[in-house]
Design an enzyme around this catalytic site. Sequence first.
Site: not given
Ligand code: UD2
Length: 314
Positions: A12, A144, A173-174, A274
Amino acid sequence: MSHYLVTGGAGFIGSAIVRRLLQEGARKIVVIDNLLTGRESNLEEVRRSIDFQRVDICNYEEAAPLIRGAAVVFHQAAIPSVPRSIDDPVPSHEVNINGTFNVLRAASEGGAGRVVYAASSSAYGDTAVLPKVETMNPSPKSPYALQKLVGEYYCNVFSSVYGLETVALRYFNVYGPRQDPSSPYSGVLSQFMKAILERRSPTIFGDGEQSRDFTYVDDVAELNLKAASAKNVSGKVINGGNGGRITLNQAWALLQRIEGVEIPAVYGPPRAGDVRDSQAETATAVRDLGHAPKFSFDEGMRLTLEWYRRNVRG
Ligand code: UD2
């Protein structure tokens, strides 16, 4: 003629960098991708303008000759996702740490001009203060996050010890077109987009008040190009964020408003590993790279939703 090399170029973010390079008139672009999470369809209309190689960065013998002599290596290949690295830590460790080492080693031994590395805002963990500044102590909360941080340290060491030019961009968060929404490990906004178009509830882990600095993919591609040519940045870590902070509840509310529907989210338990809140200080990117993001959250979300409407089947 020396070339640009994009690892994970069928992914992506990698494919957005490929498109941006082509817009800038790049003549020779080599893409390395093992198609684990990348897709050749992400490169569909540019496929004939690039040299696509189905190669795994964990295979040094195959990857090194392609990296050798590159003007710039955009190292995007990775196994992303915090929960994926918790559920199944071995593959992400292999790719994110050993694969990154291979890329840096091949770039260094092969005389590449520079490596621009896709680092992650997850390296910060939970900080007492927002926005998050590059000078803060990292505090990774998941395999990760730690793996991505090790990659940064490796970039810095290759710069100082071997004289390889490196720049690490901490992505925040791209999101945007071509982000694959089909896996439970997919980025939250891609899952929200699919849910709203299918008129069903998304699952929000926790209370939905956690926040992210969602950054539009074209801004990240632009940032990469700036990092490829900036002077006096070798060994540095630079935030690649938008500078804002949006809660998941706000993001879901915006999608409902755009679509003119009311669909309450379903709430589940918070996710292990998280980070609670995430927001980038963008001053270093402005100062060192002359980069400022162009896409507001509202605009990026509308563009992304239109793309999913046209391209993703409900
Ligand atoms: C992390 C990094 C981001 C990037 C990414 C790659 C942080 C702050 N950001 O993203 O920069 O490297 O990893 O994977 O660490 N969620 C829901 N429902 C869903 C899916 C996710 O509520 O169906 C929540 C999840 O629990 C989190 C937020 O959404 O609180 C973002 O989750 P994500 O998986 O999109 O990204 P994140 O923040 O782990």
